[in-house]
Write an enzyme that holds these catalytic residues in place. Sequence first.
Site, mmCIF file in Angstrom:
data_model
loop_
_atom_site.group_PDB
_atom_site.id
_atom_site.type_symbol
_atom_site.label_atom_id
_atom_site.label_comp_id
_atom_site.label_asym_id
_atom_site.label_seq_id
_atom_site.Cartn_x
_atom_site.Cartn_y
_atom_site.Cartn_z
ATOM 1 N N GLU A 199 0.843 -1.193 0.000
ATOM 2 C CA GLU A 199 0.000 0.000 0.000
ATOM 3 C C GLU A 199 0.878 1.242 0.000
ATOM 4 O OE1 GLU A 199 -2.738 0.004 3.264
ATOM 5 O OE2 GLU A 199 -3.599 -1.925 2.702
ATOM 6 N N ASP A 234 -3.440 3.845 -1.455
ATOM 7 C CA ASP A 234 -4.051 4.046 -0.146
ATOM 8 C C ASP A 234 -4.496 5.495 0.036
ATOM 9 O OD1 ASP A 234 -4.846 3.341 2.412
ATOM 10 O OD2 ASP A 234 -2.829 3.345 3.254
ATOM 11 N N GLU A 281 -12.201 2.483 3.487
ATOM 12 C CA GLU A 281 -11.467 2.563 4.751
ATOM 13 C C GLU A 281 -12.321 3.244 5.817
ATOM 14 O OE1 GLU A 281 -6.836 2.924 3.895
ATOM 15 O OE2 GLU A 281 -7.915 4.726 3.290
#
Length: 181
Positions: free
Chosen positions: A43, A73, A130
Amino acid sequence: MGLQIPTLAVNIAGVHLRQPGYVETLLGTLHEHGVAPDEVEIEVTETGLLDTSATVRENLLQLRQAGVRLALDDFGVGFSSLAHLRDLPIHRLKIDRSFTVECMRDARTLTIVKAVIEMARALGIRITAEGVETRAQQDWMQQLGCDSAQGYLFSRPLTSDEFARIYVEQRDTGQRRSLMH
């Protein structure tokens, strides 16, 4: 320990990708510890990819060719570049927590999230939401088309020993912490 664990996500700094020889070092470390490249997802944050020099691009391509998965990310909070989605060999796009939270209460944010998900899908890139902390957020992001989610709803950060204990307990009882499925 002989556990069959899911793909291991590892955050790296963009500076690593600017280093010639980084891929060989990483692959050597994986080999030393008996981890196959396709068991790892690297990531990198958007800001870590501001420099997309020839070395960075070559390292990303070598990682992908070796079987390492690549994730972008915190998408949406840095210098979001559609060129990153188009040009970089990424497997996964991780929508930043701020968008996961706000898209449930703000129509403009929702429009952006829908567009990002649609673009990523069209490019064959998997999407992770996320910062999912509630079942409502999980359901919402799943309905929008996210493939997976991460956040406190599923687990707080764990030490390796805690992870192994919980993973074995869930495996032995037939439970599995769902990422969306």
